[in-house]
Design an enzyme around this catalytic site. Structure first.
Site, PDB file in Angstrom:
ATOM      1  N   GLY A  46       0.795  -1.221   0.000  1.00 26.94           N
ATOM      2  CA  GLY A  46       0.000   0.000   0.000  1.00 26.94           C
ATOM      3  C   GLY A  46       0.828   1.272   0.000  1.00 26.94           C
ATOM      4  N   CYS A  47       2.142   1.134  -0.064  1.00 26.04           N
ATOM      5  CA  CYS A  47       3.031   2.292  -0.105  1.00 26.04           C
ATOM      6  C   CYS A  47       3.589   2.439  -1.518  1.00 26.04           C
ATOM      7  CB  CYS A  47       4.189   2.119   0.878  1.00 26.04           C
ATOM      8  SG  CYS A  47       3.674   1.986   2.600  1.00 26.04           S
ATOM      9  N   VAL A  48       3.672   3.668  -1.993  1.00 28.55           N
ATOM     10  CA  VAL A  48       4.259   3.921  -3.308  1.00 28.55           C
ATOM     11  C   VAL A  48       5.746   3.598  -3.270  1.00 28.55           C
ATOM     12  CG1 VAL A  48       4.753   5.700  -5.029  1.00 28.55           C
ATOM     13  CG2 VAL A  48       2.532   5.657  -3.889  1.00 28.55           C
ATOM     14  N   SER A  49       6.425   4.056  -2.227  1.00 30.06           N
ATOM     15  CA  SER A  49       7.840   3.732  -2.035  1.00 30.06           C
ATOM     16  C   SER A  49       7.944   2.348  -1.411  1.00 30.06           C
ATOM     17  CB  SER A  49       8.485   4.741  -1.089  1.00 30.06           C
ATOM     18  OG  SER A  49       8.329   6.048  -1.574  1.00 30.06           O
TER      19      SER A  49
END
Length: 143
Positions: A46-49
């Site tokens: 769920g994190c872009v990074s």
């Protein structure tokens, strides 16, 4: 450093450009993760990074379980957000972690208003992971 210390520091800095630099500086002091800990099992979805969180069960002086967290990211600003989360959640009892309202703290810091929607989603994905770990630790302690 307490939550109130963070709030005070953010208020002192005033300008968001200065606050972003401060968040990045906070990330430079994270406890390192080993190569093995940069694994799919520790990766936060769920994190872009790319973000990895690791927890370790410790004992308080009275024998109660405490969760110690460490984390890392490939993005400097996210490393700083992880450092803020460590101040909120690390070395706390599972019940304390589950009772903490992160949205209130983030509102006091102004993060919700100054992070991109993608960063905000990632931040809350990290919170969800930490709370899930705390729930698992609480369940194991009562089993």
């Amino acid at each position: 450093m307490s939550i109130q210390d963070l709030v005070d520091d953010f208020e002192f800095l005033g300008e968001w450009e200065d606050r972003y630099r401060y968040v990045i500086e906070l990330g430079k002091d994270l406890e390192p993760l080993s190569e093995e800990e940069h694994s799919a099992a520790n990766k936060v979805e769920g994190c872009v990074s790319q973000v990895w969180l690791v927890n370790e069960l410790r004992k308080a002086d009275d024998g109660a379980p405490l969760l110690h967290f460490r984390g890392d990211s490939d993005a400097h600003i996210v490393r700083g957000l992880i450092a803020i989360l460590m101040r909120l959640y690390s070395d706390k009892r599972p019940a304390e972690i589950l009772d903490l309202d992160a949205r209130t703290v983030f509102a006091k810091l102004g993060l919700d208003d100054h992070l991109t929607p993608q960063r905000s989603n990632g931040l809350y994905s990290m919170v969800a992971r930490i709370q899930s770990d705390a729930k698992a630790a609480a369940d194991a302690a009562t089993a």
